[in-house]
Design a protein around this motif. Structure first.
Motif: not given
Ligand code: HEC
Length: 208
Positions: A110, A127, A129, A137, A187, A190, A192
């Motif tokens: 991260r 994130n 995204q 993700t 991730l 996830s 986002p």
């Protein structure tokens, strides 16, 4: 032609006037200006030197050699031989590596992902995204979503599509690549906020 028509021709020019005439147009036999002539001789001499230097004696590098040199320089800079397949230029066989799941490694991944110097966030979002680059993700992928594919994707980048090697050209070690790829895998699914709409042309489906 009458003499009165050529009142611009002076006596001393008569002997250099060429002996033909078309539609009333006549031509002087003027020598080329010296600057032009010497320029011309110079290009001939240069051509001979060039031929000897690059082709006959082979002192200068050929285009192929220059290309190879640039490839070698790129490999040194980015650790990738752009002409070689996945995993090239590394002693580690990525296919043998495991996905890291311990918290320390995921935190390390991260940290690399969010490191401003690495630029991932700039193109894939905080994130992952997706912004300019795709959502990382989702389960829609283009270049594979297993650990070795992700490591290779980050390592080589996709310069044609706008992603430089390592995102920013700042080289990452194999271990860092493994941590980063493991973090991306963690991730997956996830979902986002603001995730980029799935791009159906990214057809490599991965399990979420
Ligand atoms: C300058 C923008 C940019 C930066 C910086 C960047 N990417 Fe990308 N990335 C892209 C684009 C655009 C693609 C899509 C490539 C394609 O369509 O072939 C991509 C593709 C990828 C893929 C492959 C996706 C797939 O579908 O197979 C991965 C993995 C990836 N990026 C991870 C990263 C990581 C990790 C970083 C930071 C180290 C990073 N990227 C930095 C723009 C960027």
């Amino acid at each position: 032609m009458e003499d009165k028509d050529r009142n611009i021709i002076f006596d001393d020019e008569k002997d250099v006037l060429l002996n033909h005439e078309y539609d009333g147009i006549q031509e002087f036999d003027n020598p080329m200006p010296p600057w032009w002539l010497y320029g011309f001789y110079f290009t001939i001499a240069l051509g001979v030197v060039y031929l000897l230097w690059y082709d006959v004696l082979g002192i200068g590098p050929s285009q192929t050699e220059e290309y190879q040199r640039e490839l070698a320089a790129a490999e040194e800079m980015y650790g990738v031989d752009p002409g070689a397949g996945p995993g090239a230029g590394t002693s580690v066989d990525y296919a043998t590596l495991e996905i890291l799941t311990d918290q320390a490694s995921l935190d390390a991944g991260r940290t690399i992902y969010t490191n401003p110097a690495q630029l991932c966030v700039t193109c894939h979002g905080a994130n992952a995204q997706g912004l300019v680059g795709p959502d990382l993700t989702s389960n829609y992928w283009l270049h594979g979503c297993d650990l070795p594919s992700l490591m290779n994707s980050v390592k080589s980048g996709f310069p044609q599509q706008g992603m430089p090697p390592y995102g920013s050209g700042n080289r990452l070690s194999d271990e860092e690549l493994q941590q980063l790829a493991s973090y991306l895998i963690s991730l997956r699914g996830s979902n986002p906020d603001g995730a980029k709409a799935p791009d159906m042309s990214r057809s490599v489906q991965c399990e979420i």
